[in-house]
Design a protein around this motif. Structure first.
Motif, mmCIF file in Angstrom:
data_model
loop_
_atom_site.group_PDB
_atom_site.id
_atom_site.type_symbol
_atom_site.label_atom_id
_atom_site.label_comp_id
_atom_site.label_asym_id
_atom_site.label_seq_id
_atom_site.Cartn_x
_atom_site.Cartn_y
_atom_site.Cartn_z
ATOM 1 N N ASN A 52 43.468 37.940 20.872
ATOM 2 C CA ASN A 52 42.987 36.841 21.712
ATOM 3 C C ASN A 52 43.573 35.479 21.350
ATOM 4 O O ASN A 52 43.432 34.531 22.121
ATOM 5 N N ASP A 53 44.212 35.374 20.184
ATOM 6 C CA ASP A 53 44.724 34.069 19.761
ATOM 7 C C ASP A 53 45.992 34.259 18.932
ATOM 8 O O ASP A 53 45.945 34.810 17.833
ATOM 9 N N PRO A 54 47.138 33.804 19.440
ATOM 10 C CA PRO A 54 48.410 34.000 18.732
ATOM 11 C C PRO A 54 48.527 33.206 17.435
ATOM 12 O O PRO A 54 49.470 33.432 16.659
ATOM 13 N N ARG A 55 47.603 32.283 17.195
ATOM 14 C CA ARG A 55 47.643 31.509 15.953
ATOM 15 C C ARG A 55 47.163 32.318 14.753
ATOM 16 O O ARG A 55 47.340 31.902 13.600
ATOM 17 N N VAL A 56 46.540 33.462 15.010
ATOM 18 C CA VAL A 56 45.950 34.276 13.941
ATOM 19 C C VAL A 56 46.985 35.248 13.368
ATOM 20 O O VAL A 56 47.616 36.008 14.097
ATOM 21 N N ILE A 57 47.151 35.209 12.054
ATOM 22 C CA ILE A 57 48.034 36.109 11.321
ATOM 23 C C ILE A 57 47.171 36.893 10.328
ATOM 24 O O ILE A 57 46.345 36.308 9.621
ATOM 25 N N PHE A 58 47.362 38.207 10.291
ATOM 26 C CA PHE A 58 46.563 39.026 9.376
ATOM 27 C C PHE A 58 47.479 39.885 8.520
ATOM 28 O O PHE A 58 48.432 40.497 9.017
ATOM 29 N N HIS A 59 47.168 39.920 7.223
ATOM 30 C CA HIS A 59 47.915 40.794 6.311
ATOM 31 C C HIS A 59 46.935 41.436 5.333
ATOM 32 O O HIS A 59 46.097 40.753 4.742
ATOM 33 N N ALA A 60 47.060 42.755 5.174
ATOM 34 C CA ALA A 60 46.235 43.490 4.211
ATOM 35 C C ALA A 60 47.081 43.897 3.015
ATOM 36 O O ALA A 60 48.168 44.467 3.179
ATOM 37 N N LEU A 61 46.598 43.593 1.816
ATOM 38 C CA LEU A 61 47.300 44.014 0.603
ATOM 39 C C LEU A 61 47.219 45.531 0.448
ATOM 40 O O LEU A 61 46.298 46.174 0.962
ATOM 41 N N GLY A 98 49.019 34.188 0.821
ATOM 42 C CA GLY A 98 48.929 33.338 1.997
ATOM 43 C C GLY A 98 49.823 32.111 1.894
ATOM 44 O O GLY A 98 50.434 31.688 2.889
ATOM 45 N N ILE A 99 49.910 31.534 0.704
ATOM 46 C CA ILE A 99 50.771 30.372 0.490
ATOM 47 C C ILE A 99 52.230 30.734 0.780
ATOM 48 O O ILE A 99 52.975 29.935 1.375
ATOM 49 N N LYS A 100 52.645 31.925 0.389
ATOM 50 C CA LYS A 100 54.031 32.356 0.646
ATOM 51 C C LYS A 100 54.320 32.441 2.147
ATOM 52 O O LYS A 100 55.449 32.208 2.591
ATOM 53 N N LEU A 101 53.288 32.782 2.934
ATOM 54 C CA LEU A 101 53.463 32.905 4.381
ATOM 55 C C LEU A 101 53.342 31.564 5.099
ATOM 56 O O LEU A 101 53.810 31.432 6.240
ATOM 57 N N ALA A 102 52.727 30.586 4.451
ATOM 58 C CA ALA A 102 52.392 29.321 5.110
ATOM 59 C C ALA A 102 53.633 28.522 5.494
ATOM 60 O O ALA A 102 54.555 28.358 4.698
ATOM 61 N N LYS A 103 53.629 27.996 6.720
ATOM 62 C CA LYS A 103 54.747 27.203 7.228
ATOM 63 C C LYS A 103 54.344 25.778 7.590
ATOM 64 O O LYS A 103 55.172 24.985 8.024
ATOM 65 N N GLU A 132 48.050 27.366 12.096
ATOM 66 C CA GLU A 132 48.150 28.818 12.019
ATOM 67 C C GLU A 132 47.064 29.281 11.062
ATOM 68 O O GLU A 132 46.781 28.619 10.066
ATOM 69 N N LEU A 133 46.436 30.390 11.377
ATOM 70 C CA LEU A 133 45.360 30.921 10.539
ATOM 71 C C LEU A 133 45.836 32.208 9.885
ATOM 72 O O LEU A 133 46.108 33.205 10.572
ATOM 73 N N ILE A 134 45.957 32.178 8.558
ATOM 74 C CA ILE A 134 46.463 33.329 7.798
ATOM 75 C C ILE A 134 45.297 33.959 7.031
ATOM 76 O O ILE A 134 44.736 33.352 6.110
ATOM 77 N N VAL A 135 44.909 35.165 7.428
ATOM 78 C CA VAL A 135 43.841 35.903 6.744
ATOM 79 C C VAL A 135 44.493 36.987 5.895
ATOM 80 O O VAL A 135 45.234 37.832 6.412
ATOM 81 N N VAL A 136 44.226 36.955 4.597
ATOM 82 C CA VAL A 136 44.797 37.947 3.679
ATOM 83 C C VAL A 136 43.655 38.786 3.114
ATOM 84 O O VAL A 136 42.761 38.282 2.439
ATOM 85 N N ASP A 137 43.693 40.080 3.414
ATOM 86 C CA ASP A 137 42.637 41.004 3.026
ATOM 87 C C ASP A 137 43.005 41.738 1.743
ATOM 88 O O ASP A 137 44.068 42.363 1.658
#
Length: 266
Positions: free
Chosen positions: A55-64, A78-83, A33-38
Motif C-alpha cells: 500500500n505504500d512504496p516508501r516502506v522497505i522491509f528486510h528480515a535477518l 538499517g543504517i547501511k540501507l539508509a539513503k 523512507e521507512l526501513i523495518v528490519v526484523d
C-alpha cells in the motif's frame, strides 16, 4: 532520494509494530523512507509488513537470516540501507505524534551544526495509557555538561544527520547502553539538542529489553570512561554511580532504582 530514513528494528512485536508503522506513515512530513528490519520474528511480522509494502512504496522491509538477540544489529543493518539526509530511529513498541518529523527536520535544516536531536517523551503503559511525561535538557552547552551523568536522548525520539552518522560509525554490538555510546560519539562531531515538545509515545511493557542496575552501571562505567576527555564532569558522574550502587544494596531503594533505570534510558 528521501529526506529522512526512518529505521524500525523489531522482533516478535507484530501487533505493536503496526501502531509504530502507522505513526510514521501518518506523519505530516512525508518525504521519508521507512526501513523495518526484523530480527527473525516468528509471529507473522513478515506478513504484516507485506500489507504495508503493498500500500505504500516508501516502506522497505528486510528480515535477518537468524535472530541476533541484539537490538543494535538490526539498527546497523538499517543504517547501511539508509539513503536519507537524516536518519530517525523508532522502537517497534513506541509511536510518534503526527508532527514529529516535521518539527525535527525544520530544526535540523535551520541548525546545520546540529548532528543529534531528540524530543520530549510521553511514557505509556501496555494499554497506551499515559503514565507521565518528561522533557530532557535542551541546548548543546547544557547537554554537553550533563551527558556523562546520564543518557538524555530517548532512542525513539532521535534524528541524526546521516553525514555525521557515517563519520561516527555504527551502534556497538552490545545489549546495554549501545545508543548512549553512539550519542556520545556523535556529540564529539557537532552540536546536540532536544526539542521541548512531547512528540514520542514511549511504551513500558513486558517486552522491553531491560537489565538490573548493577549490570547497567558496569556498562555505564566502561562507556563514560571512553569519553571522559570529550565531556566535562567525569569524576562527579563516577561518584554518582558509586552512590547509586550503594543504594541498590538496600532492598527498598534498590527496587525503586531498578524500576527507574528500566523507564529512563541511562
Amino acid at each position: 532520494m528521501a529526506k529522512v530514513s526512518v529505521i524500525i528494528p523489531t522482533y516478535n512485536r507484530a501487533l505493536l509494530l503496526q501502531e509504530a508503522v502507522k505513526s510514521v506513515l501518518n506523519q505530516s512530513f512525508g518525504d521519508f523512507e521507512l526501513i523495518v528490519v526484523d530480527d527473525c520474528s516468528t509471529d507473522g511480522t513478515g506478513e504484516t509488513m507485506d500489507r504495508f509494502r503493498q500500500n505504500d512504496p516508501r516502506v522497505i522491509f528486510h528480515a535477518l537470516d537468524s535472530n541476533s538477540g541484539m537490538p543494535s544489529l538490526p539498527k546497523n543493518y538499517g543504517i547501511k540501507l539508509a539513503k536519507g539526509e537524516y536518519v530517525a530511529f523508532l522502537d517497534s513498541d513506541d509511536a510518534w505524534e503526527r508532527d514529529k518529523l516535521k518539527a525535527q527536520v525544520e530544526f535540523m535544516d535551520e541548525n546545520k551544526n546540529c548532528v543529534l536531536l531528540g524530543t520530549g517523551v510521553v511514557v505509556v503503559d501496555d494499554g497506551g495509557k499515559e503514565k507521565y511525561r518528561f522533557l530532557n535538557p535542551a541546548g548543546d552547552k547544557d547537554l554537553r555538561a550533563r551527558m556523562l551523568r546520564r543518557n538524555y536522548f530517548v532512542s525513539s525520539s532521535v534524528i541524526v544527520r546521516k553525514s555525521a552518522l557515517d563519520s561516527a560509525g555504527e551502534f556497538p554490538l552490545q545489549k546495554i547502553a549501545e545508543d548512549y555510546d553512539l550519542w556520545l560519539r556523535l556529540g564529539t562531531l557537532g552540536e546536540m539538542n532536544n526539542l521541548p515538545q512531547y512528540l514520542v509515545r514511549y511504551r513500558i511493557s513486558g517486552g522491553n529489553i531491560s537489565t538490573n542496575l548493577s549490570e547497567s552501571l558496569e556498562y555505564r562505567k566502561k562507556t563514560i570512561k571512553k569519553y571522559k576527555k570529550d565531556y566535562p564532569g567525569y569524576f562527579p558522574a563516577v561518584a554518582r554511580d558509586f552512590f547509586r550502587g550503594l543504594a541498590y544494596r538496600i532492598p527498598f531503594s534498590g527496587r525503586i532504582l531498578e524500576t527507574y533505570i528500566k523507564v529512563k534510558p541511562h
